[in-house]
Design an enzyme around this catalytic site. Structure first.
Site, PDB file in Angstrom:
ATOM      1  N   LYS A  13       0.839  -1.190   0.000  1.00  0.00           N
ATOM      2  CA  LYS A  13       0.000   0.000   0.000  1.00  0.00           C
ATOM      3  C   LYS A  13       0.889   1.261   0.000  1.00  0.00           C
ATOM      4  CE  LYS A  13      -3.580  -2.564   2.554  1.00  0.00           C
ATOM      5  NZ  LYS A  13      -4.289  -2.726   3.858  1.00  0.00           N
ATOM      6  N   TYR A  53     -12.303  -3.596  -2.636  1.00  0.00           N
ATOM      7  CA  TYR A  53     -12.741  -3.677  -1.239  1.00  0.00           C
ATOM      8  C   TYR A  53     -14.259  -3.789  -1.102  1.00  0.00           C
ATOM      9  CZ  TYR A  53      -8.036  -2.629   0.546  1.00  0.00           C
ATOM     10  OH  TYR A  53      -6.699  -2.698   0.882  1.00  0.00           O
ATOM     11  N   PHE A  61     -14.921   2.028   8.265  1.00  0.00           N
ATOM     12  CA  PHE A  61     -13.547   2.290   7.801  1.00  0.00           C
ATOM     13  C   PHE A  61     -13.424   2.296   6.271  1.00  0.00           C
ATOM     14  CE2 PHE A  61     -13.631  -2.366   8.570  1.00  0.00           C
ATOM     15  CZ  PHE A  61     -13.142  -2.852   7.371  1.00  0.00           C
ATOM     16  N   ARG A  89      -0.505 -14.723   3.916  1.00  0.00           N
ATOM     17  CA  ARG A  89      -1.222 -14.009   4.976  1.00  0.00           C
ATOM     18  C   ARG A  89      -0.451 -14.088   6.300  1.00  0.00           C
ATOM     19  NH1 ARG A  89      -6.077 -11.018   4.409  1.00  0.00           N
ATOM     20  NH2 ARG A  89      -6.956 -12.049   6.227  1.00  0.00           N
ATOM     21  N   THR A  95      -4.124  -8.311  10.790  1.00  0.00           N
ATOM     22  CA  THR A  95      -4.601  -7.038  10.216  1.00  0.00           C
ATOM     23  C   THR A  95      -4.215  -5.855  11.106  1.00  0.00           C
ATOM     24  OG1 THR A  95      -6.499  -8.266   9.368  1.00  0.00           O
ATOM     25  CG2 THR A  95      -6.669  -5.867   9.350  1.00  0.00           C
ATOM     26  N   ARG A 106       3.775  -6.795   8.956  1.00  0.00           N
ATOM     27  CA  ARG A 106       3.055  -5.790   9.750  1.00  0.00           C
ATOM     28  C   ARG A 106       3.624  -5.697  11.166  1.00  0.00           C
ATOM     29  NH1 ARG A 106      -2.729  -7.945   7.465  1.00  0.00           N
ATOM     30  NH2 ARG A 106      -2.976  -6.516   5.698  1.00  0.00           N
ATOM     31  N   ASN A 116      -1.347  -0.299   7.540  1.00  0.00           N
ATOM     32  CA  ASN A 116      -0.730  -1.616   7.784  1.00  0.00           C
ATOM     33  C   ASN A 116       0.049  -2.191   6.599  1.00  0.00           C
ATOM     34  OD1 ASN A 116      -2.952  -2.266   6.271  1.00  0.00           O
ATOM     35  ND2 ASN A 116      -3.770  -3.785   7.692  1.00  0.00           N
ATOM     36  N   HIS A 119      -1.407  -5.765   1.575  1.00  0.00           N
ATOM     37  CA  HIS A 119      -2.647  -6.526   1.406  1.00  0.00           C
ATOM     38  C   HIS A 119      -2.298  -7.913   0.908  1.00  0.00           C
ATOM     39  CE1 HIS A 119      -6.527  -7.846  -0.175  1.00  0.00           C
ATOM     40  NE2 HIS A 119      -5.836  -8.258  -1.223  1.00  0.00           N
ATOM     41  N   GLU A 130      -9.106 -10.873  -7.411  1.00  0.00           N
ATOM     42  CA  GLU A 130      -8.207  -9.721  -7.284  1.00  0.00           C
ATOM     43  C   GLU A 130      -7.157  -9.693  -8.400  1.00  0.00           C
ATOM     44  OE1 GLU A 130      -6.904 -10.159  -3.232  1.00  0.00           O
ATOM     45  OE2 GLU A 130      -8.888  -9.621  -2.443  1.00  0.00           O
TER      46      GLU A 130
HETATM   47  P1  RTP Z   1      -6.083  -6.775   3.565  1.00  0.00           P
HETATM   48  O1  RTP Z   1      -7.432  -7.060   2.934  1.00  0.00           O
HETATM   49  O2  RTP Z   1      -5.606  -5.366   3.305  1.00  0.00           O
HETATM   50  O3  RTP Z   1      -5.063  -7.826   3.235  1.00  0.00           O
HETATM   51  O4  RTP Z   1      -6.232  -6.846   5.131  1.00  0.00           O
HETATM   52  P2  RTP Z   1      -7.017  -7.924   5.968  1.00  0.00           P
HETATM   53  O5  RTP Z   1      -7.644  -8.962   5.070  1.00  0.00           O
HETATM   54  O6  RTP Z   1      -6.071  -8.390   7.015  1.00  0.00           O
HETATM   55  O7  RTP Z   1      -8.132  -7.022   6.634  1.00  0.00           O
HETATM   56  P3  RTP Z   1      -9.593  -6.679   6.094  1.00  0.00           P
HETATM   57  O8  RTP Z   1     -10.556  -7.012   7.158  1.00  0.00           O
HETATM   58  O9  RTP Z   1      -9.825  -7.238   4.716  1.00  0.00           O
HETATM   59  O10 RTP Z   1      -9.508  -5.095   6.009  1.00  0.00           O
HETATM   60  C1  RTP Z   1      -8.968  -4.478   4.867  1.00  0.00           C
HETATM   61  C2  RTP Z   1      -8.132  -3.310   5.292  1.00  0.00           C
HETATM   62  O11 RTP Z   1      -8.986  -2.306   5.826  1.00  0.00           O
HETATM   63  C3  RTP Z   1      -8.322  -1.618   6.860  1.00  0.00           C
HETATM   64  N1  RTP Z   1      -9.103  -1.771   8.074  1.00  0.00           N
HETATM   65  N2  RTP Z   1      -9.312  -0.799   8.935  1.00  0.00           N
HETATM   66  N3  RTP Z   1     -10.149   0.732  11.152  1.00  0.00           N
HETATM   67  C4  RTP Z   1     -10.510  -0.533  11.054  1.00  0.00           C
HETATM   68  O12 RTP Z   1     -11.198  -1.079  11.882  1.00  0.00           O
HETATM   69  C5  RTP Z   1     -10.053  -1.292   9.911  1.00  0.00           C
HETATM   70  N4  RTP Z   1     -10.315  -2.553   9.675  1.00  0.00           N
HETATM   71  C6  RTP Z   1      -9.706  -2.861   8.529  1.00  0.00           C
HETATM   72  C7  RTP Z   1      -6.940  -2.227   6.994  1.00  0.00           C
HETATM   73  O13 RTP Z   1      -6.027  -1.472   6.194  1.00  0.00           O
HETATM   74  C8  RTP Z   1      -7.139  -3.600   6.411  1.00  0.00           C
HETATM   75  O14 RTP Z   1      -5.938  -4.145   5.945  1.00  0.00           O
HETATM   76 MG    MG Z   2      -8.832  -8.499   3.445  1.00  0.00          MG
END
Ligand code: RTP
Ligand code: MG
Length: 152
Positions: A13, A53, A61, A89, A95, A106, A116, A119, A130
């Site tokens: 990112k 997303y 968020f 992952r 996350t 991370r 973070n 992705h 994706e």
């Molecule tokens: P990613 O998709 O980026 O690989 O991350 P992830 O699966 O670990 O997390 P995900 O739940 O898919 O969330 C996507 C991205 O959104 C941001 N986020 N912010 N403020 C919050 O509560 C919150 N939750 C998620 C993070 O940048 C996360 O990587």
């Molecule tokens: Mg995700």
């Protein structure tokens, strides 16, 4: 595609780019033994991020996330190898970077969920979706290691 040819969409990112962590992320995946088959720098337009997303649309968020990831160029990659989706992952870490183990990307480089660094696809279905979203078919290389030693 599962098995040894499994592919995952991994993206650095804008914060990872700005902070000069691109090389480290690539090095970790190369050292692990995964094969880089797609790579480009792109500042994603909003429509692409909305689609990427889409599972988070409506969450609080969502807008900050789109602003963050759209704020500058990202490094979009496709990595290939055995269980690269789940292992990738693990290499990224939790996350929330405050819960991410040291030794993960991370865990080693970030503090808050909203910055973070990276992705990674979370399932085979997501990976395919994706990769197709971010890359044209001809931008993903189907290459194999050869017996050539390359050093003279
Ligand atoms: P990613 O998709 O980026 O690989 O991350 P992830 O699966 O670990 O997390 P995900 O739940 O898919 O969330 C996507 C991205 O959104 C941001 N986020 N912010 N403020 C919050 O509560 C919150 N939750 C998620 C993070 O940048 C996360 O990587
Ligand atoms: Mg995700």
């Amino acid at each position: 595609m599962a098995g040894a040819n499994e592919r995952s969409f991994i993206m650095i990112k804008p914060d990872g780019v700005q902070r000069g962590i691109v090389g480290d992320v690539i090095r970790r995946f190369e050292q692990k033994g995964y094969k880089l088959v797609g790579l480009k720098m792109i500042q994603a337009p909003r429509a692409l991020l909305e689609s990427h997303y889409e599972e988070h649309k409506g969450k609080k968020f969502f807008e900050p996330l789109l602003t963050y990831v759209g704020s500058g160029p990202c490094v979009a990659m496709v990595w290939e190898g055995l269980n690269v989706i789940s292992v990738g992952r693990k290499m990224l870490g939790a996350t929330d970077p405050s819960k991410a183990e040291p030794g993960t990307i991370r865990g080693d480089f970030s503090i808050v969920t909203g910055r973070n660094i990276c992705h990674g696809s979370d399932s085979e279905t997501a990976a395919k979706r994706e990769i197709d979203l971010w890359f044209r078919p001809e931008e993903v290389a189907n290459w194999a290691h050869t017996a050539e030693r390359w050093i003279y």
